[in-house]
Each structure stands twice: as C-alpha cells, then as structure tokens.
Design a protein around this motif. Structure first.
Motif, PDB file in Angstrom:
ATOM      1  N   SER A 150       0.835  -1.212   0.000  1.00 16.77           N
ATOM      2  CA  SER A 150       0.000   0.000   0.000  1.00 16.77           C
ATOM      3  C   SER A 150       0.860   1.249   0.000  1.00 16.77           C
ATOM      4  O   SER A 150       0.544   2.229  -0.687  1.00 16.77           O
ATOM      5  N   ASP A 151       1.945   1.228   0.769  1.00 15.58           N
ATOM      6  CA  ASP A 151       2.832   2.392   0.875  1.00 15.58           C
ATOM      7  C   ASP A 151       3.382   2.786  -0.487  1.00 15.58           C
ATOM      8  O   ASP A 151       3.432   3.973  -0.841  1.00 15.58           O
ATOM      9  N   ALA A 152       3.796   1.800  -1.279  1.00 17.55           N
ATOM     10  CA  ALA A 152       4.356   2.092  -2.601  1.00 17.55           C
ATOM     11  C   ALA A 152       3.333   2.801  -3.488  1.00 17.55           C
ATOM     12  O   ALA A 152       3.664   3.764  -4.189  1.00 17.55           O
ATOM     13  N   ASN A 153       2.074   2.348  -3.451  1.00 20.60           N
ATOM     14  CA  ASN A 153       1.047   2.983  -4.265  1.00 20.60           C
ATOM     15  C   ASN A 153       0.674   4.369  -3.737  1.00 20.60           C
ATOM     16  O   ASN A 153       0.421   5.291  -4.514  1.00 20.60           O
ATOM     17  N   ILE A 154       0.635   4.520  -2.412  1.00 23.75           N
ATOM     18  CA  ILE A 154       0.332   5.830  -1.825  1.00 23.75           C
ATOM     19  C   ILE A 154       1.341   6.869  -2.306  1.00 23.75           C
ATOM     20  O   ILE A 154       0.991   8.007  -2.645  1.00 23.75           O
ATOM     21  N   ILE A 155       2.608   6.483  -2.343  1.00 19.35           N
ATOM     22  CA  ILE A 155       3.660   7.398  -2.787  1.00 19.35           C
ATOM     23  C   ILE A 155       3.439   7.805  -4.245  1.00 19.35           C
ATOM     24  O   ILE A 155       3.579   8.983  -4.604  1.00 19.35           O
ATOM     25  N   LEU A 156       3.083   6.835  -5.086  1.00 18.22           N
ATOM     26  CA  LEU A 156       2.831   7.144  -6.491  1.00 18.22           C
ATOM     27  C   LEU A 156       1.655   8.113  -6.645  1.00 18.22           C
ATOM     28  O   LEU A 156       1.719   9.052  -7.454  1.00 18.22           O
ATOM     29  N   TYR A 157       0.595   7.896  -5.868  1.00 22.38           N
ATOM     30  CA  TYR A 157      -0.550   8.814  -5.932  1.00 22.38           C
ATOM     31  C   TYR A 157      -0.145  10.200  -5.444  1.00 22.38           C
ATOM     32  O   TYR A 157      -0.533  11.223  -6.019  1.00 22.38           O
ATOM     33  N   PHE A 158       0.616  10.235  -4.355  1.00 20.89           N
ATOM     34  CA  PHE A 158       1.078  11.498  -3.775  1.00 20.89           C
ATOM     35  C   PHE A 158       1.872  12.302  -4.804  1.00 20.89           C
ATOM     36  O   PHE A 158       1.658  13.515  -4.986  1.00 20.89           O
ATOM     37  N   GLU A 159       2.818  11.631  -5.457  1.00 14.20           N
ATOM     38  CA  GLU A 159       3.674  12.312  -6.421  1.00 14.20           C
ATOM     39  C   GLU A 159       2.855  12.870  -7.597  1.00 14.20           C
ATOM     40  O   GLU A 159       3.093  13.989  -8.065  1.00 14.20           O
ATOM     41  N   THR A 160       1.875  12.089  -8.049  1.00  6.19           N
ATOM     42  CA  THR A 160       1.038  12.544  -9.156  1.00  6.19           C
ATOM     43  C   THR A 160       0.231  13.778  -8.765  1.00  6.19           C
ATOM     44  O   THR A 160       0.174  14.769  -9.508  1.00  6.19           O
ATOM     45  N   VAL A 161      -0.391  13.722  -7.590  1.00  7.41           N
ATOM     46  CA  VAL A 161      -1.215  14.857  -7.131  1.00  7.41           C
ATOM     47  C   VAL A 161      -0.366  16.107  -6.979  1.00  7.41           C
ATOM     48  O   VAL A 161      -0.776  17.208  -7.386  1.00  7.41           O
ATOM     49  N   LEU A 162       0.830  15.987  -6.408  1.00  2.23           N
ATOM     50  CA  LEU A 162       1.697  17.150  -6.218  1.00  2.23           C
ATOM     51  C   LEU A 162       2.080  17.783  -7.550  1.00  2.23           C
ATOM     52  O   LEU A 162       2.099  19.017  -7.688  1.00  2.23           O
ATOM     53  N   MET A 163       2.387  16.970  -8.540  1.00  2.00           N
ATOM     54  CA  MET A 163       2.761  17.512  -9.851  1.00  2.00           C
ATOM     55  C   MET A 163       1.565  18.151 -10.558  1.00  2.00           C
ATOM     56  O   MET A 163       1.699  19.188 -11.217  1.00  2.00           O
ATOM     57  N   VAL A 164       0.385  17.537 -10.428  1.00  4.16           N
ATOM     58  CA  VAL A 164      -0.820  18.126 -11.035  1.00  4.16           C
ATOM     59  C   VAL A 164      -1.136  19.467 -10.383  1.00  4.16           C
ATOM     60  O   VAL A 164      -1.487  20.443 -11.071  1.00  4.16           O
ATOM     61  N   LEU A 165      -1.019  19.535  -9.065  1.00  2.00           N
ATOM     62  CA  LEU A 165      -1.251  20.808  -8.362  1.00  2.00           C
ATOM     63  C   LEU A 165      -0.241  21.862  -8.794  1.00  2.00           C
ATOM     64  O   LEU A 165      -0.588  23.039  -8.961  1.00  2.00           O
ATOM     65  N   PHE A 166       0.998  21.446  -8.970  1.00  2.00           N
ATOM     66  CA  PHE A 166       2.050  22.367  -9.407  1.00  2.00           C
ATOM     67  C   PHE A 166       1.709  22.967 -10.774  1.00  2.00           C
ATOM     68  O   PHE A 166       1.799  24.187 -10.979  1.00  2.00           O
ATOM     69  N   LEU A 167       1.296  22.123 -11.710  1.00  4.85           N
ATOM     70  CA  LEU A 167       0.970  22.598 -13.051  1.00  4.85           C
ATOM     71  C   LEU A 167      -0.326  23.415 -13.060  1.00  4.85           C
ATOM     72  O   LEU A 167      -0.442  24.396 -13.795  1.00  4.85           O
ATOM     73  N   THR A 168      -1.303  23.026 -12.234  1.00  2.00           N
ATOM     74  CA  THR A 168      -2.547  23.794 -12.136  1.00  2.00           C
ATOM     75  C   THR A 168      -2.284  25.189 -11.575  1.00  2.00           C
ATOM     76  O   THR A 168      -2.791  26.196 -12.088  1.00  2.00           O
ATOM     77  N   MET A 169      -1.479  25.251 -10.518  1.00  2.00           N
ATOM     78  CA  MET A 169      -1.100  26.533  -9.913  1.00  2.00           C
ATOM     79  C   MET A 169      -0.413  27.433 -10.936  1.00  2.00           C
ATOM     80  O   MET A 169      -0.758  28.612 -11.091  1.00  2.00           O
ATOM     81  N   ASN A 170       0.536  26.878 -11.664  1.00  2.00           N
ATOM     82  CA  ASN A 170       1.260  27.654 -12.664  1.00  2.00           C
ATOM     83  C   ASN A 170       0.357  28.070 -13.825  1.00  2.00           C
ATOM     84  O   ASN A 170       0.456  29.197 -14.338  1.00  2.00           O
ATOM     85  N   GLY A 171      -0.533  27.144 -14.251  1.00  2.00           N
ATOM     86  CA  GLY A 171      -1.409  27.456 -15.369  1.00  2.00           C
ATOM     87  C   GLY A 171      -2.359  28.596 -15.044  1.00  2.00           C
ATOM     88  O   GLY A 171      -2.563  29.506 -15.876  1.00  2.00           O
ATOM     89  N   ALA A 172      -2.948  28.562 -13.853  1.00  2.00           N
ATOM     90  CA  ALA A 172      -3.851  29.640 -13.437  1.00  2.00           C
ATOM     91  C   ALA A 172      -3.084  30.952 -13.287  1.00  2.00           C
ATOM     92  O   ALA A 172      -3.561  32.024 -13.696  1.00  2.00           O
ATOM     93  N   ASP A 173      -1.887  30.866 -12.719  1.00  4.88           N
ATOM     94  CA  ASP A 173      -1.038  32.055 -12.557  1.00  4.88           C
ATOM     95  C   ASP A 173      -0.714  32.669 -13.916  1.00  4.88           C
ATOM     96  O   ASP A 173      -0.809  33.892 -14.116  1.00  4.88           O
ATOM     97  N   HIS A 174      -0.335  31.797 -14.861  1.00  5.00           N
ATOM     98  CA  HIS A 174       0.020  32.279 -16.202  1.00  5.00           C
ATOM     99  C   HIS A 174      -1.172  32.958 -16.882  1.00  5.00           C
ATOM    100  O   HIS A 174      -1.021  34.025 -17.519  1.00  5.00           O
ATOM    101  N   TYR A 175      -2.365  32.362 -16.757  1.00  7.72           N
ATOM    102  CA  TYR A 175      -3.542  32.965 -17.385  1.00  7.72           C
ATOM    103  C   TYR A 175      -3.826  34.342 -16.787  1.00  7.72           C
ATOM    104  O   TYR A 175      -4.137  35.293 -17.522  1.00  7.72           O
ATOM    105  N   LEU A 176      -3.726  34.456 -15.471  1.00  7.13           N
ATOM    106  CA  LEU A 176      -3.961  35.752 -14.820  1.00  7.13           C
ATOM    107  C   LEU A 176      -2.896  36.770 -15.231  1.00  7.13           C
ATOM    108  O   LEU A 176      -3.171  37.974 -15.314  1.00  7.13           O
TER     109      LEU A 176
END
Length: 443
Positions: A150-176
C-alpha cells in the motif's frame, strides 16, 4: 486582516517543519541504539561513493528502464522543489514570484520545472502499471504484502497529485498574468501549464484566482505532508541514501570481519607465556558480559540500523538471491524490512517508557527472522552488489548466525558435524588424522 494569510502560512510552515524535526530526532536516536562502528576511514573514497551512487544513481541504471524512470522522478522532485524556496518567501511576505527579477534565467527555470513535472507524471504512471497491472515478480513477492504494498502505491498517488497541483497553480497564474489581473506580474515561461489557458478562459478572473490560490495552498501543504510521511515510508531513502552510501563498507565484499574476542583468545592460545588456566577478567562495572553475534537490534551496529531505514524495498536484492530463486524462505529485502520494523517497535517501547527500553519478551531473531531464513543464505553477496544504495543485508545475516552458533550452539546438524570433525580430525571429513595425507599416494 491583510496579513492573515501570511500568519496562517507561517503557522503551517512551523507545524510542518516542527513535526519533521521531531521525527528526525527520533530517527537519529533509534539508529544510535546500535553498537559503535568506526567508518571515518578514507573520506575521499566515501565522498566518491556518495557522489556516484546516491547523487548520480550509477547502480540504478543497471536496469535501464527502471533506472531512467527513477532518475526522472528523482531529478523532478529535487529540482522542482527549488521553487519551494520561492513559495516559502512569497507565503511569508505576501509577494508574487519574488525571483522573477532574474528575467530570462527565471523563465528557463520555470519552463524546465514544468517539463520535469510532466516527465514525473509519465514516469509515475509507468511505475504504477509495472506494480499493479504487469505485476513484476519483485513487486508481487510475498514479502510485500500489507502496508509495504500500500505504501508504494500511496507514494505514487502522492507524487502525481503534487505535480498536477504544481501545473494547475502555474497554469492559473500564467492565465492571470496574460490578463494583467491584480498583482500577477508577467514572469516565467509555462510550456506545459500554458496549455491549460483554454480551460481557464471559461472561468471569470476571480474564479481563476481562487483556483490558483487553492492549488497553491494544497501544493505547499502536500509537500509538507509528504515530507513528514517520509519517516513512515520506504521513501525515507530520499534523505538517507546519502549518508548510507558514505558510510558503506569499503572493503571487498567477500571479506568477513573477525570477532575481536575470538582473535584475542586465539592469540592467547598461541602465546607460550600465557597461563591457560587463568580466569577471564570480570566485566567492568556497568558493562554487560561479552555477547557473540546479534539476536536483537541492540546487538547490531549503527551502520546496519542505518541500512534498515534506508531500504528502498525495490526487491533487487531478493530478485538476484540464489536461495530465494530456488524456493528457499530467505528474502534479503525481508531481512531489512524486519530489522526496521523491530527497530521501530523498540523505539515505540522507549517512547512509551519515558526514554528507557523495557524488555518486551521479543527479539529480532525468531520473532521476526527465523533461523531457516538465516541458514538459507549462501553468502554470495549478490544482494549487497545489487542494492542501488549500498545496503548490506549479509552483514546482519552473518551476525545473527554467529549468535546461533556461538551463543546457542544451534547450527544445523551438518555444520555441527563439520566443525566437530575439524576440531577432532583437522579436516571436515570424519577420518583419523593419521589418514589425512593418504590422498597423496594417488598422485
């Protein structure tokens, strides 16, 4: 009210780093439960090992697919988190992209971060497929049941969410930025998140700002949570791979250590002036009687305990272990995981008893690792050679074998017979010493 966000951010930051410091202190204490071990020799070779193995990951790429994907994820997290410094400064002082004064270089950095973030998402997706759909043997092995799986999969989900949030934050910032909205000054290049502009154009500018703020807060909060999750996961090797490779064994892998107490006894036997009937000196006040080998984590040295915490649970050691391949119970990965689990249990015992360990009737030997596992080992050092961060499971196996033989006389029957023959006949075989040289007659 104008500074409430800054105050909340400082409180969040203090809580995250404060809890991290508590876990680091506990980690150091648990490692120090081990016996002393001098690893201060040859610092030049040690720094070289750390640079090549921990930083450059030279042993990871021996398996090219996993190695290259791991380097992408590793580089992505290390390099992208350089932006964390900017986020912290912006959060504390209420600024916006404080490092934008670097101009073109800043644009290069942000663009590079975004490409790496996309690479991390792709690599993590492939890792997830390898673990959960293809089910590679070393990830489907029996010693990865329960929490480790379970730990191995949790880490993979965590990493994906962090990168998606990073790109979403930047994308919204760029549009503004492109809309010259509020304090969002034009800064940075956004080759990946800029592709989200069409999505954000469907929202009002106020809504896009809310999206940017939510992604920004979730991203930094997620990083702090992930940082503190490291202590409880196999990803602790992100931090410990560097000291572990620095303090790793430099001698040839086939070289075994001699017990000082046995060496001293042999020298005494060979000393013609020594009194063979002299009693051994009693232990000093507060000193425990000499113990051969290891039966629990207290008997192992601190480097071995550092090894246990550094284990990546990748299974490369077990996949090359000849004993495991032929169906024996031994799994070098399990040896390291069991050692870490027992060490954590001892640490919780100390915490519950105000800094003192109270005997709990358990030990690493038998309760976690069985003699069957220990005697299955061929001492080939395949596990130590395969480990991408220079962990040495064999050293723990040999120390526990020494305990079985020298403290409990619990060696397998075949081994006891061989040792008795050597003691009585001067050879592993059961025949008279007078016949030892008969073989030469056949030459």
């Amino acid at each position: 009210m104008a500074y409430i966000d800054n105050v909340l951010f400082i409180l969040l930051l203090s809580a995250g780093f404060g809890y991290f410091a508590v876990n680091v202190k506990k980690l150091v204490r648990n490692i120090k439960l081990g016996q002393p071990k001098d690893r201060s020799d040859n610092p030049a070779a040690r720094w070289k090992n750390m640079a090549l193995i921990a930083l450059s990951q030279s042993k990871m790429v021996r398996r090219p697919v996993a190695g290259i994907l791991h380097i992408i994820v590793y580089a992505g997290f290390v390099i992208i988190n350089i932006e964390l410094l900017e986020i912290i400064i912006d959060g504390i002082f209420g600024t916006h992209r404080i490092f934008s004064f670097m101009g073109g270089f800043y644009s290069f950095l942000i663009g590079f971060f975004e490409i790496l973030a996309l690479g991390v998402i792709v690599a993590v997706a492939i890792f997830w497929i390898r673990r959960n759909i293809i089910k590679l043997w070393r990830f489907a092995h029996g010693d990865l049941k329960g929490w480790p799986k379970s730990d191995a999969n949790i880490i993979l989900y965590f990493e994906t969410v962090l990168m998606v949030l990073f790109l979403t934050m930047n994308g919204a910032d760029h549009y503004l930025q492109t809309q010259h909205y509020s304090h969002f000054i034009e800064a940075g290049a956004f080759p990946v998140s800029g592709l989200l502009e069409g999505i954000f154009s469907n929202f009002s500018l106020e809504s896009v700002e809310i999206i940017e703020r939510i992604a920004w807060w979730l991203h930094i909060t997620g990083i702090l949570i992930f940082m503190n999750y490291l202590y409880f996961s196999k990803h602790l090797h992100i931090l410990l791979a560097f000291p572990n490779t620095y303090f790793a064994k430099l001698e040839p892998k086939g070289k075994f250590k001699n017990l000082d107490s046995v060496t001293a006894e042999v020298k005494l036997m060979m000393d013609p002036n020594a009194d063979p009937y002299a009693a051994a000196p009693p232990p000093a006040e507060g000193e425990l009687p000499a113990k051969f080998g290891a039966s629990d984590v207290h008997d192992l040295d601190w480097v071995q305990l550092l090894n246990a915490y550094t284990c990546t649970e990748c299974g490369r050691c077990t996949s090359v272990c000849p004993a495991n391949i032929t169906g024996k119970k031994l799994s070098p990965r399990k040896i390291m995981m069991d050692t870490r689990d027992r060490l954590e249990e001892v640490g919780r015992n100390i915490d519950a008893n105000k800094g003192t360990f109270v005997p709990d009737g358990k030990q690493l030997l038998n309760d976690y690792i069985t003699p069957e596992e220990l005697w299955a080992c061929t001492t080939c050092n395949g596990c130590a050679e395969a480990c991408p961060v220079n962990i040495d499971p064999l050293s723990i196996i040999m120390d526990m074998r020494q305990y079985l033989v020298m403290e409990q006389s619990a060696a397998p029957t075949e081994l006891n017979g061989m040792m008795s023959n050597i003691e009585n006949n001067g050879a592993p075989w059961q025949y008279s010493q007078m016949d030892r040289l008969n073989w030469k007659e056949e030459l």
